[in-house]
Design a protein around this motif. Sequence first.
Motif, mmCIF file in Angstrom:
data_model
loop_
_atom_site.group_PDB
_atom_site.id
_atom_site.type_symbol
_atom_site.label_atom_id
_atom_site.label_comp_id
_atom_site.label_asym_id
_atom_site.label_seq_id
_atom_site.Cartn_x
_atom_site.Cartn_y
_atom_site.Cartn_z
ATOM 1 N N HIS A 52 -1.951 59.671 5.999
ATOM 2 C CA HIS A 52 -2.913 58.796 5.341
ATOM 3 C C HIS A 52 -3.575 57.430 5.581
ATOM 4 N N ILE A 53 -4.651 57.213 5.583
ATOM 5 C CA ILE A 53 -4.602 55.769 5.568
ATOM 6 C C ILE A 53 -5.688 55.046 4.692
ATOM 7 N N SER A 54 -5.570 53.780 4.246
ATOM 8 C CA SER A 54 -6.459 53.235 3.492
ATOM 9 C C SER A 54 -6.452 51.464 4.131
ATOM 10 N N GLN A 223 -30.050 44.239 14.318
ATOM 11 C CA GLN A 223 -28.836 43.404 13.515
ATOM 12 C C GLN A 223 -27.594 43.764 14.091
ATOM 13 N N THR A 224 -27.218 42.048 14.313
ATOM 14 C CA THR A 224 -25.800 42.115 15.567
ATOM 15 C C THR A 224 -24.642 41.388 14.069
ATOM 16 N N ALA A 225 -23.240 41.570 14.500
ATOM 17 C CA ALA A 225 -22.183 41.078 14.412
ATOM 18 C C ALA A 225 -21.149 41.233 15.026
ATOM 19 N N THR A 226 -20.322 40.160 15.231
ATOM 20 C CA THR A 226 -19.093 39.331 16.443
ATOM 21 C C THR A 226 -18.091 39.168 15.535
ATOM 22 N N TYR A 227 -16.983 39.927 15.720
ATOM 23 C CA TYR A 227 -15.942 38.794 14.968
ATOM 24 C C TYR A 227 -14.740 39.185 15.824
ATOM 25 N N LEU A 228 -13.727 38.001 15.784
ATOM 26 C CA LEU A 228 -12.321 38.130 15.687
ATOM 27 C C LEU A 228 -11.210 37.835 15.150
ATOM 28 N N SER A 229 -10.407 39.198 14.971
ATOM 29 C CA SER A 229 -9.649 39.134 14.128
ATOM 30 C C SER A 229 -7.691 39.628 14.433
ATOM 31 N N PRO A 230 -7.334 37.949 13.864
ATOM 32 C CA PRO A 230 -6.083 38.287 14.224
ATOM 33 C C PRO A 230 -5.181 39.062 13.241
ATOM 34 N N GLY A 231 -4.538 39.174 13.495
ATOM 35 C CA GLY A 231 -3.537 40.632 11.950
ATOM 36 C C GLY A 231 -2.259 40.303 12.573
ATOM 37 N N ILE A 232 -1.397 41.216 11.319
ATOM 38 C CA ILE A 232 0.149 41.987 12.118
ATOM 39 C C ILE A 232 0.460 43.007 11.014
ATOM 40 N N ARG A 233 0.878 43.899 11.169
ATOM 41 C CA ARG A 233 1.330 45.321 10.718
ATOM 42 C C ARG A 233 2.741 45.370 10.944
ATOM 43 N N PRO A 246 2.268 49.131 6.301
ATOM 44 C CA PRO A 246 1.432 48.021 5.828
ATOM 45 C C PRO A 246 0.649 46.853 7.353
ATOM 46 N N GLY A 247 -0.358 46.405 6.610
ATOM 47 C CA GLY A 247 -0.984 45.270 7.615
ATOM 48 C C GLY A 247 -2.130 43.864 6.867
ATOM 49 N N ILE A 248 -2.192 43.605 7.582
ATOM 50 C CA ILE A 248 -2.895 42.277 7.344
ATOM 51 C C ILE A 248 -4.150 41.987 8.512
ATOM 52 N N GLU A 260 -18.715 33.184 8.738
ATOM 53 C CA GLU A 260 -18.419 34.364 8.323
ATOM 54 C C GLU A 260 -16.794 34.589 8.401
ATOM 55 N N LYS A 261 -15.364 35.544 7.021
ATOM 56 C CA LYS A 261 -15.061 35.502 7.363
ATOM 57 C C LYS A 261 -14.747 36.630 6.013
ATOM 58 N N ALA A 262 -13.500 36.936 6.285
ATOM 59 C CA ALA A 262 -13.150 38.628 5.424
ATOM 60 C C ALA A 262 -11.581 38.424 5.725
ATOM 61 N N ILE A 263 -10.580 38.962 4.499
ATOM 62 C CA ILE A 263 -9.490 39.814 4.691
ATOM 63 C C ILE A 263 -9.492 40.997 4.832
ATOM 64 N N PHE A 264 -8.430 41.558 6.048
ATOM 65 C CA PHE A 264 -8.025 43.266 6.006
ATOM 66 C C PHE A 264 -7.632 43.452 5.146
ATOM 67 N N LEU A 265 -6.964 44.574 4.578
ATOM 68 C CA LEU A 265 -6.060 44.907 4.290
ATOM 69 C C LEU A 265 -5.428 46.509 4.693
ATOM 70 N N TYR A 266 -4.390 46.863 5.041
ATOM 71 C CA TYR A 266 -4.210 48.272 5.650
ATOM 72 C C TYR A 266 -2.961 48.605 5.341
#
Length: 277
Positions: A52-54, A223-233, A246-248, A260-266
């Motif tokens: 189950h993934i959120s 429309q184009t979008a490009t993101y580089l995303s560092p993270g940990i889990r 968990p991860g972020i 453009e910036k975002a926060i991603f939670l897992y």
Amino acid sequence: MTNPTSPLLYRLLPALLLAASLTAQEKKEGPIQDNSFLVEEAYNQEPGVVQHISTFTRFQESKDWIYTFTQEWPVGGITHQLSYTLPWQRLASLDGKQAFGDVALNYRYQLLGDGEAKVAIAPRLSVLLPTGDEKTGYGRGATGIQVMFPVSVVLTDTLVAHSNVGATRTPNAKNPLGDKATTQDLALGQSFIWLVNSRFNLMLEYVHTRSQAVIGPDQTQVQTATYLSPGIRWAYNFPSGLQIVPGIAAPIGVGASRGEKAIFLYLSFEHPFTKTK
């Protein structure tokens, strides 16, 4: 994540109540594997194990956010896997309303390898249902078909790479004005996972999408979008067989998406649903 509607936004999913009857199994060991964020890994679910993934993504400038829940089930063994993704989102440009988006029904085939192999390939076919309201901008108003080709390669004992190539086609997609056109989207992804140890990983993911939006009858705009995303889990393993991951991450726009910036939670819950001898 997995991310079947838009590789960045809809690769978000999981969080859910655990089944009340977790069966006794040995404590889960080995490295974290099937918990990628924006770039899909090529490992199907193990027999008798459900996940189950959120995911939750919030964009800094627009204040848009999307929550996704995904549930992945093995079918018989590791070869076949079925899953679904449910998106709930808020678009600040649409008066800040919250609404249900387009649901994804997914089938994935373990073409090569498994979690123990140096190379694994698991193509995915998804049907995107028009459950969102296109009149308010929360859906495409038509059924879409998506294909994704994930490849996972173990480079060293501590470094794993995941590569994605995918495309989505939506005949007769609609915009809020009711105009129809066929849209075709492309998604590319690459990630590198550093296994600091079996229960803590550093991640670097790259995603690029090229999508089409309906702007008039039989007219679309790219429309184009490009993101580089560092993270940990990281992982918590329990004697029952339950694993919680968990991860972020912090997706950062590059190129045309610069600024453009975002926060991603897992959050993932993975546990057995059948008894093992």
